[in-house]
Design a protein around this motif. Structure first.
Motif, PDB file in Angstrom:
ATOM      1  N   LEU A 122       0.854  -1.188   0.000  1.00 19.80           N
ATOM      2  CA  LEU A 122       0.000   0.000   0.000  1.00 19.80           C
ATOM      3  C   LEU A 122       0.889   1.238   0.000  1.00 19.80           C
ATOM      4  O   LEU A 122       1.916   1.269   0.686  1.00 19.80           O
ATOM      5  CB  LEU A 122      -0.901   0.013   1.236  1.00 19.80           C
ATOM      6  N   ASP A 123       0.462   2.257  -0.755  1.00 17.49           N
ATOM      7  CA  ASP A 123       1.266   3.471  -0.852  1.00 17.49           C
ATOM      8  C   ASP A 123       0.335   4.624  -1.211  1.00 17.49           C
ATOM      9  O   ASP A 123      -0.869   4.460  -1.393  1.00 17.49           O
ATOM     10  CB  ASP A 123       2.369   3.284  -1.900  1.00 17.49           C
ATOM     11  N   ARG A 124       0.916   5.811  -1.284  1.00 16.13           N
ATOM     12  CA  ARG A 124       0.173   6.994  -1.721  1.00 16.13           C
ATOM     13  C   ARG A 124       0.207   7.041  -3.247  1.00 16.13           C
ATOM     14  O   ARG A 124       1.278   6.972  -3.856  1.00 16.13           O
ATOM     15  CB  ARG A 124       0.788   8.250  -1.142  1.00 16.13           C
ATOM     16  N   ALA A 125      -0.954   7.105  -3.863  1.00 19.85           N
ATOM     17  CA  ALA A 125      -1.029   7.110  -5.321  1.00 19.85           C
ATOM     18  C   ALA A 125      -0.681   8.482  -5.882  1.00 19.85           C
ATOM     19  O   ALA A 125      -0.784   9.509  -5.197  1.00 19.85           O
ATOM     20  CB  ALA A 125      -2.433   6.698  -5.770  1.00 19.85           C
ATOM     21  N   ALA A 126      -0.267   8.497  -7.137  1.00 22.00           N
ATOM     22  CA  ALA A 126       0.000   9.762  -7.820  1.00 22.00           C
ATOM     23  C   ALA A 126      -1.282  10.592  -7.953  1.00 22.00           C
ATOM     24  O   ALA A 126      -1.225  11.816  -8.075  1.00 22.00           O
ATOM     25  CB  ALA A 126       0.603   9.497  -9.198  1.00 22.00           C
ATOM     26  N   MET A 127      -2.442   9.918  -7.907  1.00 19.44           N
ATOM     27  CA  MET A 127      -3.714  10.625  -7.996  1.00 19.44           C
ATOM     28  C   MET A 127      -4.094  11.258  -6.660  1.00 19.44           C
ATOM     29  O   MET A 127      -5.085  11.987  -6.583  1.00 19.44           O
ATOM     30  CB  MET A 127      -4.816   9.656  -8.443  1.00 19.44           C
ATOM     31  N   GLY A 128      -3.348  10.927  -5.619  1.00 19.54           N
ATOM     32  CA  GLY A 128      -3.591  11.530  -4.318  1.00 19.54           C
ATOM     33  C   GLY A 128      -4.189  10.604  -3.290  1.00 19.54           C
ATOM     34  O   GLY A 128      -4.148  10.887  -2.093  1.00 19.54           O
ATOM     35  N   GLY A 129      -4.792   9.510  -3.705  1.00 18.86           N
ATOM     36  CA  GLY A 129      -5.414   8.587  -2.766  1.00 18.86           C
ATOM     37  C   GLY A 129      -4.540   7.386  -2.491  1.00 18.86           C
ATOM     38  O   GLY A 129      -3.307   7.472  -2.436  1.00 18.86           O
ATOM     39  N   ALA A 130      -5.179   6.227  -2.314  1.00 10.67           N
ATOM     40  CA  ALA A 130      -4.464   4.994  -1.999  1.00 10.67           C
ATOM     41  C   ALA A 130      -4.029   4.296  -3.272  1.00 10.67           C
ATOM     42  O   ALA A 130      -4.681   4.401  -4.326  1.00 10.67           O
ATOM     43  CB  ALA A 130      -5.348   4.069  -1.165  1.00 10.67           C
ATOM     44  N   SER A 131      -2.908   3.578  -3.177  1.00 11.00           N
ATOM     45  CA  SER A 131      -2.399   2.786  -4.284  1.00 11.00           C
ATOM     46  C   SER A 131      -2.140   1.376  -3.771  1.00 11.00           C
ATOM     47  O   SER A 131      -1.326   1.170  -2.870  1.00 11.00           O
ATOM     48  CB  SER A 131      -1.106   3.384  -4.835  1.00 11.00           C
ATOM     49  N   VAL A 132      -2.872   0.429  -4.332  1.00 15.26           N
ATOM     50  CA  VAL A 132      -2.720  -0.981  -3.961  1.00 15.26           C
ATOM     51  C   VAL A 132      -2.050  -1.694  -5.132  1.00 15.26           C
ATOM     52  O   VAL A 132      -2.568  -1.681  -6.246  1.00 15.26           O
ATOM     53  CB  VAL A 132      -4.078  -1.622  -3.639  1.00 15.26           C
ATOM     54  N   VAL A 133      -0.895  -2.305  -4.866  1.00 21.32           N
ATOM     55  CA  VAL A 133      -0.138  -2.985  -5.916  1.00 21.32           C
ATOM     56  C   VAL A 133      -0.025  -4.454  -5.558  1.00 21.32           C
ATOM     57  O   VAL A 133       0.494  -4.807  -4.494  1.00 21.32           O
ATOM     58  CB  VAL A 133       1.266  -2.379  -6.092  1.00 21.32           C
ATOM     59  N   MET A 134      -0.545  -5.302  -6.433  1.00 18.08           N
ATOM     60  CA  MET A 134      -0.380  -6.750  -6.302  1.00 18.08           C
ATOM     61  C   MET A 134       0.780  -7.180  -7.198  1.00 18.08           C
ATOM     62  O   MET A 134       0.731  -6.995  -8.417  1.00 18.08           O
ATOM     63  CB  MET A 134      -1.664  -7.483  -6.717  1.00 18.08           C
ATOM     64  N   LEU A 135       1.810  -7.755  -6.602  1.00 22.87           N
ATOM     65  CA  LEU A 135       2.975  -8.203  -7.349  1.00 22.87           C
ATOM     66  C   LEU A 135       2.852  -9.706  -7.556  1.00 22.87           C
ATOM     67  O   LEU A 135       2.850 -10.494  -6.601  1.00 22.87           O
ATOM     68  CB  LEU A 135       4.258  -7.878  -6.590  1.00 22.87           C
ATOM     69  N   LEU A 136       2.739 -10.134  -8.816  1.00 16.49           N
ATOM     70  CA  LEU A 136       2.555 -11.535  -9.178  1.00 16.49           C
ATOM     71  C   LEU A 136       3.730 -12.009 -10.017  1.00 16.49           C
ATOM     72  O   LEU A 136       4.349 -11.225 -10.738  1.00 16.49           O
ATOM     73  CB  LEU A 136       1.251 -11.729  -9.965  1.00 16.49           C
ATOM     74  N   ALA A 137       4.028 -13.299  -9.912  1.00 17.69           N
ATOM     75  CA  ALA A 137       5.096 -13.861 -10.739  1.00 17.69           C
ATOM     76  C   ALA A 137       4.631 -13.953 -12.189  1.00 17.69           C
ATOM     77  O   ALA A 137       3.470 -14.243 -12.470  1.00 17.69           O
ATOM     78  CB  ALA A 137       5.500 -15.244 -10.223  1.00 17.69           C
TER      79      ALA A 137
END
Length: 472
Positions: free
Chosen positions: A421-436
């Motif tokens: 979870l991080d701060r998105a460039a759009m200003g809100g939340a950024s959820v990144v799923m890292l998959l193989a």
């Protein structure tokens, strides 16, 4: 205790079988040694007589021989001090060597000695005490040896059996505990090899039972959470309907029926949401710490993103939400079952629609690099105040079940990736799923390169948390 009795009886029988013949043989050895010594004495005196020694020479031979020896003359009454009878003396004259005879108080050895027409029979007496010399001692020693063998075998078997019985009892108690519902019980394998292997097998069985129960409850919780997606759409649609107030104003019968229908729809949706939440919470409280891995499979991440966005686009249009899909035009295979990836993406998008105001824009991005595939969902909402707590299973600051992000994390971790979870460039939340990436060997992940964010975005917000690499 029964095993000790059996061992004692078996050892006692074995001791009797071997020690009784041994004791009898030792007794015979003592008797044979005494008889052999008597024969040597008789032969020494007879040899002196045969050599023609006078009375002094014969007496000297008797003294050298030692023991109790008497010289008889056949055909005449036995000499004084002798123990052999006339018949035994006559029988000795007919023998070619020394003979043995039993008399009162022991045994005698008789040897015939003819010398120059003079016939003599030498008698050597063996007392009974000498015949049985050391026999009693030998029997006592053998009896003590038998007692030692029986006692030692009982002690050794008891020690060995104690460990085996203790291990078996622990295994039985653990099995009864598992049968009673206590799946946390484990045993320390010990005892003989077979019981130790049974202990290891029992622990593995208990672990499998815990895992199976966890899988079952996780499946119930996750399936229940999937119902939240259509329920969210229904609730939002119901909220967009006309008011259902029938207390203020004058309404026609048709209008009253219509408003009452709207109220019933909203009440039914609320009740259904409450039931689903209750089911999720109940299952989550009973589930163990382990989490089950999603089913094996392979799917096209781009196809899943396009398909799910067709569903969410209608709801986004109703709420005036601007959205954009990036990078979902090429085939990107990932080692995740199609249904699992769709459920994970729905969970993340459902959180966007549920916890951000209507009209909030969002973006779904898909990219691949260095053997990894990044599925990113950004929004322009208020963001997440505590990302670490939000990633914990069952934790939520919004009053929900808190399983949405956990579903996404489990899917990512099944491929060796993670969720951040991080701060998105759009200003809100950024959820990144890292998959193989199913078509490449994963290398060290770089989140910013995968999701297309350069150093410029980081420079604008230097206080942002950096991406968590590797598995959670």
């Amino acid at each position: 205790m029964r095993l000790a009795y059996i061992t004692a009886a078996t050892t006692a029988v074995a001791a009797l079988v071997f020690l009784v013949p041994l004791g009898w043989g030792l007794r015979n050895d003592h008797r044979d040694a005494a008889i052999a010594a008597a024969k040597e004495r008789a032969s020494a005196v007879a040899g002196a007589i045969t050599a023609g020694a006078d009375a002094k020479g014969v007496a000297a031979a008797r003294r050298l021989a030692g023991g109790d020896t008497v010289i008889h003359t056949p055909g005449i009454a036995p000499a004084a001090g002798g123990r052999a009878g006339a018949a035994q003396i006559d029988a000795a004259t007919q023998a070619s060597g020394p003979i043995e005879a039993t008399v009162d108080g022991g045994m005698v050895v008789l040897r015939y000695s003819p010398a120059g027409g003079k016939h003599s029979v030498v008698e050597a007496f063996i007392p009974a005490a000498e015949l049985n010399k050391d026999t009693a001692r030998d029997w006592w020693l053998l009896l003590g040896l038998a007692v030692f063998l029986v006692g030692g075998s009982v002690v050794v078997v008891d020690r060995l059996a104690r460990g085996a019985v203790s291990s078996a009892r622990n295994l039985v108690d653990a099995a009864l505990a598992v049968g009673s519902g206590d799946l946390d019980v484990r045993i320390t394998p010990s005892g003989p090899r077979e019981l130790a292997e049974a202990g290891y097998a029992f622990n593995r069985m208990a672990d499998r039972l815990v895992t199976s129960r966890t899988d079952e409850r996780e499946l119930v919780a996750d399936l229940s959470h999937r119902l939240r997606t259509p329920l969210t759409a229904l609730r939002l649609d119901a909220e967009a309907l006309d008011p259902d107030d029938t207390q203020v104003g004058d309404f026609s019968a048709a209008e009253l029926d219509r408003r009452r229908g709207i109220r019933r729809i909203r009440t039914a949706i609320t009740t259904l949401e409450d039931e689903v939440n209750h089911l999720i919470n109940t299952t989550r409280q009973a589930v163990a710490a382990q989490v089950a891995a999603p089913e094996d499979g392979l799917c096209d991440a781009s196809e899943v993103v396009r398909e799910r966005m067709m569903f969410w686009s209608a709801l986004a249009g109703d709420q005036d939400r601007e959205y954009r899909v990036v990078g979902a035009h090429l085939r990107i295979p990932v080692p995740v079952a199609r249904a699992e990836l769709a459920a994970a993406l729905d969970a993340v998008l459902g959180n966007v629609f549920r916890y951000t105001p209507q009209g909030t824009a969002f973006e779904v991005g898909l990219s691949r690099r260095d053997g990894w595939v990044a599925l990113r969902v950004d929004d322009a909402g208020p963001g997440i105040a505590d990302p670490e707590q939000a990633l914990r299973r069952g934790q939520s600051n919004q009053g929900s079940t808190g399983l949405g992000l956990d579903i996404a994390r489990r899917v990512a971790q099944a491929t060796g990736g993670s969720v951040s979870l991080d701060r998105a460039a759009m200003g809100g939340a950024s959820v990144v799923m890292l998959l193989a990436d199913a078509d490449a060997t994963p290398k060290t992940p770089s989140r910013f390169g995968l999701v297309g964010r350069g150093r410029l975005a980081a420079a604008k917000d230097p206080g942002r948390r950096r991406w968590q690499r590797g598995r959670e």
